[in-house]
Scaffold this motif. Structure first.
Motif, PDB file in Angstrom:
ATOM      1  N   ARG A   1       0.796  -1.190   0.000  1.00  0.00           N
ATOM      2  CA  ARG A   1       0.000   0.000   0.000  1.00  0.00           C
ATOM      3  C   ARG A   1       0.838   1.253   0.000  1.00  0.00           C
ATOM      4  O   ARG A   1       0.343   2.337  -0.233  1.00  0.00           O
ATOM      5  CB  ARG A   1      -0.954   0.010   1.185  1.00  0.00           C
TER       6      ARG A   1
ATOM      7  N   ALA B   1       0.875  12.096   3.425  1.00  0.00           N
ATOM      8  CA  ALA B   1       1.063  12.047   4.871  1.00  0.00           C
ATOM      9  C   ALA B   1       2.055  10.957   5.263  1.00  0.00           C
ATOM     10  O   ALA B   1       2.710  11.041   6.284  1.00  0.00           O
ATOM     11  CB  ALA B   1      -0.274  11.816   5.559  1.00  0.00           C
ATOM     12  N   TRP B   2       2.122   9.901   4.466  1.00  0.00           N
ATOM     13  CA  TRP B   2       2.981   8.785   4.829  1.00  0.00           C
ATOM     14  C   TRP B   2       4.319   8.829   4.089  1.00  0.00           C
ATOM     15  O   TRP B   2       5.184   8.011   4.340  1.00  0.00           O
ATOM     16  CB  TRP B   2       2.294   7.463   4.481  1.00  0.00           C
TER      17      TRP B   2
ATOM     18  N   GLY C   1       7.978   8.510  16.164  1.00  0.00           N
ATOM     19  CA  GLY C   1       6.665   8.035  15.722  1.00  0.00           C
ATOM     20  C   GLY C   1       6.749   6.631  15.145  1.00  0.00           C
ATOM     21  O   GLY C   1       7.683   6.300  14.422  1.00  0.00           O
ATOM     22  N   GLU C   2       5.779   5.831  15.471  1.00  0.00           N
ATOM     23  CA  GLU C   2       5.812   4.438  15.032  1.00  0.00           C
ATOM     24  C   GLU C   2       5.827   4.326  13.508  1.00  0.00           C
ATOM     25  O   GLU C   2       6.632   3.613  12.922  1.00  0.00           O
ATOM     26  CB  GLU C   2       4.603   3.704  15.586  1.00  0.00           C
ATOM     27  N   THR C   3       4.941   5.055  12.872  1.00  0.00           N
ATOM     28  CA  THR C   3       4.866   4.975  11.423  1.00  0.00           C
ATOM     29  C   THR C   3       6.159   5.468  10.802  1.00  0.00           C
ATOM     30  O   THR C   3       6.680   4.879   9.846  1.00  0.00           O
ATOM     31  CB  THR C   3       3.709   5.839  10.900  1.00  0.00           C
ATOM     32  N   ALA C   4       6.652   6.571  11.352  1.00  0.00           N
ATOM     33  CA  ALA C   4       7.896   7.125  10.845  1.00  0.00           C
ATOM     34  C   ALA C   4       8.999   6.074  10.907  1.00  0.00           C
ATOM     35  O   ALA C   4       9.781   5.910   9.963  1.00  0.00           O
ATOM     36  CB  ALA C   4       8.272   8.357  11.666  1.00  0.00           C
TER      37      ALA C   4
END
Lengths: 472, 472, 472, 472
Positions: free
Chosen positions: C39, C46-47, C68-71
């Motif tokens: 994905r 944003a991602w 940040g986890e996503t980062a």
């Protein structure tokens, strides 16, 4: 968005959750059968069956007399084992006996006819129907209870079909097979599964074996057809046939309707990031079991695959086949259509006898219009005695509601392709919006749905023919 | 050990491996149906069906005329939706129409009879059979193609059964239902699954609802029946009915044949390390769908459960029921058997009218021999007009080849137990070694298999009766 | 039978039931990762991650700073993608940087030492431990969060191992890999699965590729090893490595301990109903990933396979290997053991230089006692500097608690077998009753468990050697 | 459409196919553990363990000495069984012993420090780290090898947490638990599953038990939360905890951000075809195991649920919580914030002592602005000593990057809601586009992301407060 309960169905997580309880059911179903077989030797005296040297027809008679459930299962198992070990002669004897000696009871039938004729009540009709049922149907139903019974019966019919032409008396038995198979292989029990490189090898080797259109030459070739990002393969499976597929279709995803088979099954690496994909091409459909001949699965298969692909890749716009024209060359050889051709055309056709005509551009370009027009006529106009299209592949796709979209010259130059159809292939288009309409017109009026391009090729030929007709 | 290929079947690992491919099949099967439904509204004009205000019978007629597969599925779906929304009157109208107006074609049937009478060839018989098939069978087959079609048809027959007594003309329709259901609910498609505390709640709530013998009072009660180490529950499921069980049996594992139901369904905690377990007691068997009445699953269920339990717990030696005797009290009330009783016995029986007789030991002990002997006679000797045991539960178990093993006095003192059978319960013994023999003797000679203890109770009664007979 | 709750665990039905909910968990687990990857491109601004041209070590530094986890996940994904595309040089640079520049913080460590030295409280020790943890461990942990992170790190260590000999400074990094892998590849996360002909082709092709002992020559050869009734293959899988096996073992079921590999992997058809099977032979064990070197799975694998086979085939009595002796020929070439041989023996050994010595019975029979005795000595007496058996295969099996059971002369005459071990193979016996005892004696005293037959061959040699020792 | 390989991931059929092989892995994983336990008693002398009356700490010491794998597993199993049966006192003794007596080896540590201080090589640092590792970590790792070891250790830490306040010396042990749990409960091993009415009852009863925010009153209440078309529930599961969820969230799908909890958990039937759904409301998040305190799962859970919902229902636009403010009332009671209130406000607040103030509209409307402003201040401005928001729920959601969106007056009038927060509830908004930015600002600057509406309520209060500050 108005959320209806059914929208939940699109939730992959939710679906997965819900499947959990059900997912074991089928395997249990199959294992039950397997266990029955495997446990048999250990089951001991109460379950044992006296070894019987009796002929198979006598055993089938005995099968009708057995009342206990277990007794029936065991005897059915025995009969099928004996059938499996029997020679050609013994097999034919059983088939003949079933067709001849396992009809309805004449006495009961007479009584039922009499009662019906005295008063045609619904009950009398019911009794008439019941009493006219041949005993062999019950024999087959009970044989089906044996472990692997369904498979064995499919094989049994395969054997039967070999004799049908020579022994028309066997046709009634065949009708019973068809009647029962239609119920057992009900569409509701067929399961569509994608076949890919993560499919069990035991299934994949059957795909290799059953491929009937474009031969698969070993595991590497198979992988080229299943694994690339732009290839798909789908098959129907049936609970009672376990990992033996019933019918499968190979699909290529492309950016345009293909004109030749070599574009789809060659080895060339493909650029994933390349062309825009908008077309799904069904380039090979194979029935796996001769014994299921006449039980039609293809229409459902294609419809369901179209839907599955649409779900996966919403931007797919065109669903089309690249199909052989297996009867074209034979028809051309015996057809009188050629007699009306111009001298030039006739001359061109003569080159077809030369082995490498298709490698000679000048000859090919002269043959092209002639062959194309003749093929259009063969496909659109030519009919079997039953009024259906003469070409079996055309009959199948047109009968599904597809449209004859395009003829492709020099599309299959394999020996088989040249021999059967002088290299021609055809695209049938599956347009979901017109499938049913096409089908209805085909079924009721015998109308062949064809694109304007194809129709226009036929028109002059027909006109000419009608011209000839007038001239006569 | 000589290793045959089938020994692989006992390999749990191997089995698990092999299941992997199959395990998704069934869920796909069910999802296909669900998706069809859910996608319908979105499918757009090509798939849509003109809203029809026509009466249901006309729609069924139209269903026979439709040739396109999709067209059939959509119309079938529409008909079943309309049926679901119809009122009592409209439903009855459809049932009547199916029974009356959807028979075979008289013309074709006449021709077939004529042909058969001129020469009784197998082909003529085949055509006779085919032409006598009522059109409603095809209607039902096509309705079955609709998503959830099978469930809807089961409910439809449920409705039909309500009218059968009053309208005998509907019986031919019922016969068609039975004929088709027998094929669709073929044992080969039934899946035995254990139901326990890890079963989905959606299935468990149906177990609560369907329990027909000893009511389950909510989730805690259910858990007491499923979760303890010495409890089992097994059900048959069918692909087309998804998570709706068809029949289930509750089992208690004990160290002896139980004499009363309270020992099995009370709340007392049980010592896991305690008694030696060697007996499996089937204490409740419930059919879940009235619409499947007459399609027998119980025999297969018990056999398969016995086998599953044997596999799990090889030391189980005894498989037995603790069953109600639902017809005993009613029979006793109208029977003349009591007229031959001694005065003392007659006096004792009079106490049955008192609400609490079973709480009074002195009276109970006087009633005991009288009731036991009468019950033995009811179960062993008494027959329905059709020659089968008068008691429906006895008919079921004896018909499976079980043996009437023991009568239990004061075994079920619930209001229902006292009302139906004056508190008596019965053990039927399933001895795998004699099931088939018992069954054959039962099926052919109507012989009731009974233990010596039970037989000896009947003997004097019979003798006395035959004594009386002589005296007359 | 006293029924404990756990007896339920042996219930295949029950087990299947219980699995239903869990069975989807793992696939979800893997799909989560895959989806993240797939994905990413679509995830939008944003991602997104600013394309970074920075060197890999700088990115790793940045990874430690991200909170940040996503980062973290995105940067880890980026780093691993960059690593995958990096050249040899860049890879080595990163490995060096990790070993050199990502240690603990000296300041914090100094403070912790000081605190500890002032008072050795548990808390001070805890802080000392924490502060001594190298930062690279956290780098590796965060890289592991990326989709397919674990696989990438296994490959990274593979690269690292190539340089370890030349660059001893990298050893601290390797120690960190081992530390983390030991936790991630915890035995509790390994799943034993049987591999057979129903296994997905995507797994099977890896079996072909990874087989390290006796080469598999294509799909037909593979089928011969998996499909016959007397063949088994088991592998360990790990959730994070999906369908990539970690280690696998091939097993033949026989009626006696085999003396030569050709009896197990040749093509000859086998009579299913033939010999009595009582022996399971592990004839090939292959580790699949060099990057997991030093994380031991073999012992668990063999134990679990023994248990699985015992469950499937309770009559199996003997579990034994047929193993190569990969270090024998090399040891013999450089050993001084030969100097003490008789002239006759020395003469015989000289024939080993001739290509076809094993085809000449007379020579072979002269070599046999000499080679056998030397091999016994090599396996039982000879030690590496670390005190463990010199032969790596011996080290593995003896370290599992197996017993050196038998030496087999002329057992593997493939070029590899002759080159490595002059054709010798060995049986190691896995006797469940003595595995632990053997292991303890091996681990504590270095004692080699050997059968009497093997021991007796060693004794004289040792005696002779000690004789020589005395003579000196 | 450019078709990348990953687009295959969106294919539900394809996905299902690929899962088939993997889907059994996890259950095997769990069954392995279970089997080990269940088989133990039968395993016989070679596997048996001398019954040990030794104290638990001695057994833990012995566990470190054991080298054989089986020996370790058996002793670990024994220790955990003994722990399970131990009383409070014995448990505390073990915890103390682990904290006190199972540290690093002082000698080895001293040597490592010395070496490091003589030269700070990477190797020396590595040895320092290794030698400072407390022996109890290895004890815990080996206990984890026992069947159900992980669960037992989670329970052990639960016990530990009870004593932590009173015995600060235990903190080092707690740190070791956290260190190991963080690795074992790695996000990569967590599996998100939807929980609904088809989930096993054994899981559902845990949902009832663990629900921590809005009590579930029995199975009917549970069904109302799971089964309606506009409800969802998702949980994280972990292979080693089987069907015991770790954390779960309940979700309502609505057409607007809800202002009160009664709108979500009341009984009123809902019109499926009714409102437009565009909002997902997380109205209850429950951690299931105290023993996992400090190992954070919530952020991952919410992110993954947002993604799963987005996939299922692409038209969802808003993801928001309806959350309690558990610390508000207590803070208000002890806060000095109220001292600065106007007389009118103070008067209004006094009504909070009256039981039914919220039922009196006039009073409620006076309280509304006062409470709202104070709550805004509590949530936005108020900090714990550690600098994080004082309210634990705020800390969680803000720490995930959510934004404080709206305060809702009279939103939870349950006794708990009134007691904890005077009926106030809060919406936290999860906006995927700003989660990371919010998180970074929160983590680095302690900035609370709040909507303009909320911020504007705080501004005057802060100003007033700073006003006061100046005045002092």
């Amino acid at each position: 968005m108005a959320l209806s309960r059914t929208s939940r169905e699109n939730d992959p997580n939710g679906a997965a959750e819900r499947e959990t309880f059900l997912s074991g059911l089928l395997s249990h179903l199959m294992d039950q059968g397997r266990r029955l077989v495997s446990r048999r030797p250990a089951a001991g005296p109460a379950w044992s069956l006296a070894a019987t040297g009796q002929p198979l027809p006598d055993l089938c008679r005995a099968l009708l007399d057995r009342t206990g459930e277990t007794a029936q299962v065991l005897l059915a198992t025995e009969i099928l084992a004996r059938w499996g070990a029997a020679d050609k002669r013994q097999k034919l004897d059983l088939l003949r006996a079933l067709a001849r000696d396992f009809g309805p009871s004449p006495e009961r039938l007479e009584r039922a006819i009499e009662a019906y004729q005295s008063e045609a009540t619904p009950l009398a009709m019911h009794e008439l129907h019941a009493s006219a049922e041949p005993a062999r149907q019950e024999v087959l139903r009970r044989l089906n209870l044996a472990p692997m019974g369904t498979v064995s019966l499919v094989r049994m019919r395969e054997e039967l079909l070999r004799h049908l032409k020579d022994e028309p008396d066997l046709r009634v038995l065949d009708a019973d097979f068809v009647h029962l198979f239609a119920s057992w292989f009900n569409r509701g029990f067929l399961v569509l599964r994608r076949v890919d490189w993560t499919t069990p090898a035991s299934v994949l080797e059957k795909i290799i074996r059953y491929e009937a259109v474009h031969e698969i030459r070993g595991w590497s070739d198979l992988r080229r057809r299943l694994d690339p990002f732009d290839r798909r393969c789908f098959a129907f499976f049936h609970p009672q046939l376990a990992d033996d597929p019933i019918i499968f279709v190979e699909v290529a995803l492309t950016s345009e309707i293909p004109v030749a088979i070599r574009d789809l099954i060659n080895d060339a690496p493909r650029d994933e990031a390349g062309d825009q994909i908008n077309t799904a091409v069904f380039y090979s459909i194979s029935n796996c079991h001769r014994g299921l001949q006449g039980i039609s699965f293809g229409a459902s298969l294609i419809r369901q695959v179209v839907e599955a692909l649409k779900r996966e890749l919403p931007s797919l716009e065109t669903f089309v086949t690249l199909s052989p024209v297996p009867g074209f060359a034979a028809w051309l050889a015996r057809s009188t259509a050629t007699s009306a051709l111009s001298a030039e055309a006739t001359q061109a056709l003569a080159h077809l006898d030369e082995a490498d005509w298709f490698d000679r551009p000048e000859i090919a370009s002269r043959l092209r219009p002639v062959l194309m027009e003749l093929a259009a006529r063969y496909l659109v106009v030519e009919k079997s005695p039953d009024g259906l299209p003469a070409d079996p592949v055309a009959r199948f796709h047109l009968g599904n509601g597809a449209r004859l979209e395009r003829l492709n010259f020099l599309a299959d130059l394999s020996p088989k392709g040249v021999r059967q159809a002088h290299g021609l292939m055809v695209n049938y288009l599956y347009d979901l919006r017109e499938l049913d309409r096409n089908y209805e017109r085909f079924a009721t009026a015998g109308a062949v749905a064809a694109s304007r391009a194809v129709s226009s090729m036929v028109a002059p030929a027909s006109r000419r023919r009608s011209g000839r007709a007038k001239a006569n």
